[in-house]
Every structure is written in structure tokens, then in C-alpha cells.
Design an enzyme around this catalytic site. Structure first.
Site, PDB file in Angstrom:
ATOM      1  N   GLU A 477       0.796  -1.231   0.000  1.00 58.63           N
ATOM      2  CA  GLU A 477       0.000   0.000   0.000  1.00 58.63           C
ATOM      3  C   GLU A 477       0.828   1.279   0.000  1.00 58.63           C
ATOM      4  O   GLU A 477       0.259   2.369  -0.099  1.00 58.63           O
ATOM      5  CB  GLU A 477      -0.966  -0.013   1.187  1.00 58.63           C
ATOM      6  CG  GLU A 477      -2.071  -1.039   1.023  1.00 58.63           C
ATOM      7  CD  GLU A 477      -2.936  -1.161   2.260  1.00 58.63           C
ATOM      8  OE1 GLU A 477      -4.167  -1.257   2.095  1.00 58.63           O
ATOM      9  OE2 GLU A 477      -2.392  -1.168   3.377  1.00 58.63           O
ATOM     10  N   GLU A 621      -0.095  -5.426  15.186  1.00 56.59           N
ATOM     11  CA  GLU A 621       0.006  -5.433  13.727  1.00 56.59           C
ATOM     12  C   GLU A 621       1.456  -5.338  13.253  1.00 56.59           C
ATOM     13  O   GLU A 621       1.840  -5.982  12.286  1.00 56.59           O
ATOM     14  CB  GLU A 621      -0.805  -4.272  13.148  1.00 56.59           C
ATOM     15  CG  GLU A 621      -0.806  -4.226  11.633  1.00 56.59           C
ATOM     16  CD  GLU A 621      -1.728  -3.158  11.085  1.00 56.59           C
ATOM     17  OE1 GLU A 621      -1.919  -3.118   9.860  1.00 56.59           O
ATOM     18  OE2 GLU A 621      -2.265  -2.355  11.877  1.00 56.59           O
TER      19      GLU A 621
END
Length: 684
Positions: A477, A621
Site C-alpha cells: 500500500e 500489527e
């Protein structure tokens, strides 16, 4: 600004991770139980007990839980113009006094908290001054999707009087709170219901909760209950009981939480479900709960020779199992039911990262996730229409309705189109594992054909043999609005091929244009022969694996020489921090398939060890991150175990096992209860 890349030598980092594992890997490590003694409230990241519908997040404060989260309960409130998971009523918070003094972190000692993953229960115990030892355990009951239970035992060291109070308090975001107290008198039971309702911030949902005390004494000998209304947002139910020194006293609280997103009559249903639990009794509720989890754990991943890895693997499985439920039609957000992270939205995290592990171990759970996509197919068709495409274009972030829920400032909403291929690929993989042609015809084919139609309309046909996919956000991304992204192009190619194969299986005539498009979407290379991430890419740092996904799960690149070349190149372009756990998981999986056990083990550990938070080793994460529990990362790592070290492969003929290589530290790997036939596989 240049991205900081890995600077620690690969071999040294591998050794450090291995030494850490060995140091932690003593025989005393329980494969099923994670314990924390005297947890530090200032450095505490709660662990979740959940049943696929309701999630309870732990707290270091006695008789408190941090959050209660319900799957499928979304509304708008103060977090942008998109829907969000809502905090539900906290069913289990208590006030507990001994001899008139409230129990708090200031007057207790020897606190210990334990997560038993095998039985899906969370226990807290502590000493209250020199007067008592108090233990409480709570469950999100697996057999009852909307019901929880807390079981409390007080062991008196002196003569004492306890006053427990069950507190029902509405979260701040809810409005129009209504509180109810009701007693139902029956010859064999007095049922006292503490009930609250509230509207979600916009009034879209009615949220309801009810709980009750369960006692071991026979009817007529239970403690007398007192109801107190404190304010509009809170009321409580309490009792007092005297305990002699050396004696113990046990009682429980059962409660149910449900909304109008789940039931047309949530207020009455919350009370009915609580009454049902009350008359089952605590022991029966616990027995049925443990039986349900015993059945779930028949599908397991067992490592011999590395106790800490085994415990960590069970934690990853436990969380995915806890966040998923058969028959719901709900999918998974990146943080599951561990809180409000990512607003509870569903991304490609569900379809590409969590779905495959669940699919091979519990296809019935995975079916809920693909059902979620099928039920929102019409919304995806409207999304494609609005963007000028045919077929179905699934949103990057999805919630209750299936419309695009990505905040406007994030370009991934209008441009991260690979999600549509991921949804179709998940549908194809569900068929491959289950071989269910009825499902393929009724639900798989609509998903596959609609996503294939999208890609056939999405490509730009720039001359013979060159069908470009321009202006996308890549799977990596950090690459925004690029052309011919490797993963996006490859996923579209594979999806179009799989849709064509599905048509053949069903005796349908596939659009011949699908294969024409598939065969002409480009996959580019750099001058050194490495697969190029996107047009114009020239060695920049990457957020996560993109090109490497072409080898797995897409299996578009199968030559081991090319797979290794792409691995070596892109693993050196991942920074030390700020990247998600799935990246190293894919590196681990591919190295295991290449027969390089040492490298596979390095990336297996690097995928999550730097991401762990105390005191329960919950995964964040990113390395050093503080947003657990990152179920996406767990899903990727479990794929490294199942499809990497374990060699499992999803094919049109079902699940097969390929050659793979274990780390030297592991004596064996056993996979139990795999696929619809619940087969066992082993690697030594």
C-alpha cells in the site's frame, strides 16, 4: 525520504530469534495456558475471550473487563463518516466488597491471570488482605452465541461478609438508555433480571443486555437480592452473604447481549436467553461450552521440540477460532473481536489471510466468511456500476451493508481493487476444499462470474497482447496509483482462469473473453530478472509482500529459481518497523516450500516475536505496535505452518501435501482434523 531497510545481518538476527525461542522454550511452558502474575496495569494489553459473536477483553483491574464487542453491531459515531463497531453493555463488571470495603487494586495481592485456550476461559485470582482468596472465571459460551458466564469462588481465611454487585452501565456513545428490573417467581427458581437497553448513536440499532445471578443454594435459601438505580446510565443488583473462616462460597453471573441487527425483538430475547442460561445452571453451561471447544480443537497444529512455539501457535489458532462462528454470515476484521480496531471493518485480511487457515481446519467456520461476501454481492454490483465497470466491485472496507466504508481520505477505497479478486479466489478455494458443487452452483458461481466480469471490464486494452490494469493501490500500500501492480494483475489473471474452470465444472459456457483477458494481462520483470512490483518500480522499500504472493497463494510463479530470486530481492526491501506481520509469514511459507528450513524458521519467528505485547503475548500489527489482537497476522502465520512447513496445498482436486522442510529445532509437525474429512498429516 528513503525508507530504512534491514541492517541487522540475516544470520545474526536468525540466531538471536532462535536463542530467544530456546530460552523461552523450557518444558515448564504449558502448550495451552498463558499466565501472568502481578500484571502491570501500565503495560497491559488485554486478551480476548470470544465465541465468534461476543468478545470480552480482559482488564488488570479486579472484577472488571475492558470491552464487550458484538459481531455485526455497527453504527456511526464520532469516527468519521463511516460505520464502526460499537461497544456493547458490559455484562460482567462488578463491585465487590468484603466487610464493607470495596475490593480494588490497592488492597489485593498475589494477583494472577490465566488464559486457558483449550477451554476458552479466563481466570483471575488474588488475595484480599488476610481475609480471603477470591477467584473468578469468565466464558463467552460457545454453545450460546449471545451469552456469557462468570463463575466466582470466595475462600474465606477469616469470618467475613461479602457484598457482590452486578453493575449494568451503558457505554458513553449509546443514548436513550432504559433500565429494567424484573423478578419471575417460580416454585423451583426465583429469576431476577437486571436489564438495560439503549439506542446506537444514530438510533439505527436497539442494543439490549440482561443478566442474573446463579446460586448453588436450593430455592428459598438463596441470598436476598437488592436492586439499586444509580442514574439513567447505570443500575445494579447486589446481595450480601456471610462466610465462615475456612469455608468457601460459589456463585455465578450469566448474561446475554443482543441487538436489533441480530434479532427483531432484542429486548425480550436478551431476557429469554438469560433465563435459559439461568435454568441450565453454571455447571451444565460450562460442560457444554467445554464440549464445544473440545470438538473445535480436534483440528490442531502440533509441534514437537519447541514448547514456546507450540504455545504461540495455539494462541493464534485460539484467536481465529474465537473470532469466527459457524452459521453467522459474518466475516472477520483485522482485530477480530478484540476491540474497535479498524472500526470492525472487513478487508482483504479476511479473504486472503484468515480465510485459508480456517478453510483447511474448519470449513464450516470459513463458510460464514464467504457467505458474508455472497450476501453483499448486490452492493458490490452497485459499486461497480458507480465506477463505470461491469460485474461486482467489492469495497476495500466493508461493514454491515456491503457499501464502501473506507474513510474518504484513504485512497484504498476507490483504488485498491485487488480485493475483488481476493473475494473470488476465496469462493474458488472454498469449492476446491469442500468439492461442494451445489454450493458452487448456487453461491460460488455468482461470486466468481461477477468478479470475472469486473476484471474483464476493468482492464484497458492497449493493443494485441497488452491488457493493462492502471491506476491502482497495490497490495504493497505504499505504492499508490501505480500501473500494472504485480499482485493486482496476477490475482485478476488467476481469478479469470478459475471462473472459467468453474463454468466447465458446472456445465456452463464461460465468456471466452475471460481467458483472452487473463492471458494478456502483463507480469513485468526488472532487468535483473526479478518480478517487478509495478511499472516504474526501481527498488524502493515496500510495506509488505506483493510480488511474493504470486508464488503463494496465487501459484502463478512456480519455478523455484524465480521464487527464490524474488524472495531474496524483496525481503531486503522491508523496513525493520511499520510493516504488518503477514509479510514475514509469506517469506516463511515460501522458504519452507523451497526446502530451506532455517530461513523459514527465521521469518516464522520474525513475523510475530517482535510484535508481542504483555502480559499474554498478544500480537500487534507491526513490530513494536500496540494494537492487538492482529488476527490478520495470525492468519498469515498459520498459513506458513499449514501450507509452508506442513506442505498442504489447495487444488481443484482438494487438499494435497507437498514436500516441505521443518526447522532444525522442531522434531515433528502434526496437523489434525484437516478438511471436510478431518484427515491428519505429519512432517518429520
Amino acid at each position: 525520504m528513503k525508507t530504512r531497510l534491514l541492517t541487522l545481518p540475516f544470520v545474526l538476527l536468525s540466531c538471536l530469534l532462535f536463542q530467544q525461542t530456546r530460552a523461552q522454550g523450557s518444558p515448564a511452558i504449558d502448550p495451552w495456558v498463558i499466565s501472568a502474575s502481578a500484571p502491570d496495569p501500565s503495560n497491559y494489553y488485554g486478551v480476548t475471550v470470544a465465541n465468534g459473536m461476543i468478545g470480552i477483553v480482559s482488564s488488570p483491574q479486579p472484577f472488571q473487563v475492558k470491552d464487550v464487542v458484538l459481531a455485526g453491531a455497527y453504527d456511526l459515531y464520532g469516527r468519521g463518516r463511516v460505520s464502526n463497531f460499537l461497544k456493547s453493555f458490559n455484562l460482567l463488571n462488578m463491585r465487590f466488597s468484603v466487610d464493607g470495603t470495596d475490593v480494588s487494586e490497592k488492597n489485593i495481592s498475589s494477583m494472577k491471570q490465566t488464559l486457558d485456550m483449550q477451554r476458552a476461559r479466563f481466570t483471575t485470582s488474588f488475595n484480599y488482605q488476610d481475609k480471603a482468596t477470591i477467584t473468578y472465571t469468565y466464558y463467552a459460551l460457545r454453545q450460546l452465541p449471545f451469552t456469557v458466564l462468570m463463575d466466582i469462588t470466595v475462600q474465606a481465611k477469616k469470618d467475613i461478609e461479602i457484598t457482590p454487585a452486578s453493575v449494568m452501565e451503558a457505554p458513553d456513545a449509546l443514548r436513550d438508555v432504559q433500565n429494567y428490573y424484573n423478578e419471575i417467581d417460580r416454585p423451583h427458581a426465583l429469576i431476577s433480571l437486571l436489564t438495560s437497553t439503549a439506542k446506537s448513536p444514530t438510533g439505527k440499532l436497539l442494543m439490549c443486555a440482561s443478566n442474573t445471578f446463579l446460586f448453588t443454594e436450593p430455592r428459598g435459601q438463596e441470598p436476598r437480592l437488592i436492586h439499586e438505580m444509580w442514574d439513567n446510565n447505570m443500575h445494579l443488583l447486589k446481595f450480601s452473604h456471610k462466610i465462615k473462616a475456612g469455608a468457601s462460597y460459589r456463585f455465578s453471573i450469566a448474561g446475554s447481549s443482543i441487538t436489533s441487527a441480530h434479532d427483531e425483538d432484542p429486548l425480550n430475547e436478551a431476557e429469554r436467553l438469560t433465563i435459559f442460561a439461568k435454568l441450565q445452571g453454571a455447571d451444565r453451561l460450562i460442560t457444554f461450552h467445554e464440549k464445544a471447544w473440545s470438538d473445535i480443537w480436534k483440528s490442531d497444529i502440533q509441534v514437537s521440540g519447541d514448547a514456546q512455539s507450540q504455545q504461540d501457535i495455539h494462541s493464534m489458532l485460539y484467536h481465529l477460532y474465537s473470532f469466527t462462528r459457524e452459521g453467522t454470515g459474518f466475516s472477520l476484521s483485522p482485530m477480530g473481536l478484540s476491540g474497535l480496531g479498524y472500526n470492525g471493518h472487513v478487508f482483504w485480511d479476511a479473504d486472503l489471510w484468515m480465510f485459508p487457515a480456517l478453510l483447511v481446519l474448519h470449513p464450516e467456520m470459513a463458510k460464514s466468511m464467504i457467505e458474508y461476501r455472497y450476501e453483499r454481492l448486490d452492493a458490490a454490483r452497485k459499486n461497480a456500476f458507480e465506477h463505470g465497470y461491469k460485474g461486482a466491485m467489492f469495497p476495500w472496507e466493508s461493514a454491515a451493508s456491503g457499501v464502501e466504508e473506507t474513510p474518504v481520505w484513504a485512497l484504498s477505497g476507490p483504488f485498491e481493487h485487488h480485493i475483488t479478486a481476493c473475494v473470488g479466489l476465496a469462493a474458488w478455494n472454498y469449492y476446491c476444499v469442500t468439492q461442494d458443487t451445489t454450493w458452487l452452483r448456487e453461491k460460488g458461481w455468482p461470486l466468481l462470474s461477477a468478479t470475472a466480469e469486473f476484471w474483464a471490464s476493468r482492464v484497458e486494452r492497449n493493443g494485441p497482447g497488452h491488457y493493462d490494469i492502471k491506476n491502482v493501490v497495490a497490495a504493497d500500500e505504499w505504492a499508490e496509483n501505480v500501473d500494472n501492480n504485480a499482485f493486482t494483475n496476477a490475482a485478476a489473471k488467476v481469478l479469470l482462469r478459475d471462473a472459467t474452470d468453474a463454468a466447465t465444472i458446472l456445465g456452463k459456457k464461460a465468456d471466452s473473453d475471460w481467458m483472452q483477458v487473463s492471458e494478456n494481462i502483463p507480469i513485468m520483470q526488472l532487468a535483473n530478472g526479478v518480478t517487478q512490483e509495478y511499472a516504474g518500480y526501481n527498488g524502493e522499500g515496500i510495506k509488505q509482500a506483493d510480488v511474493n504472493l504470486l508464488a503463494y497463494p496465487l501459484k502463478l510463479i512456480t519455478d523455484p529459481v524465480q521464487v527464490r530470486k524474488d524472495l531474496v530481492y524483496y525481503q531486503s526491501r522491508v523496513p525493520n518497523q511499520g510493516t504488518p506481520a503477514m509479510t514475514q509469514a509469506i517469506f516463511s511459507l515460501l522458504y519452507a516450500r523451497l526446502g530451506q528450513g532455517d530461513s523459514a524458521f527465521h521469518f516464522f519467528k520474525d513475523a510475530y516475536i517482535p510484535n508481542l505485547n504483555p502480559p499474554f503475548r498478544v500480537i500487534a500489527e507491526t513490530k513494536g505496535g500496540t494494537n492487538p489482537y492482529f488476527a490478520t497476522g495470525a492468519g498469515g502465520i498459520l498459513q506458513a505452518l499449514l501450507m509452508g512447513f506442513g506442505g498442504l496445498d489447495i487444488t481443484p482436486a482438494g487438499i494435497v501435501q507437498l514436500p516441505s522442510k521443518l526447522p532444525p529445532a522442531w522434531k515433528s509437525l502434526t496437523l489434525t482434523g484437516v478438511g471436510p474429512e478431518k484427515k491428519n498429516y505429519s512432517v518429520k
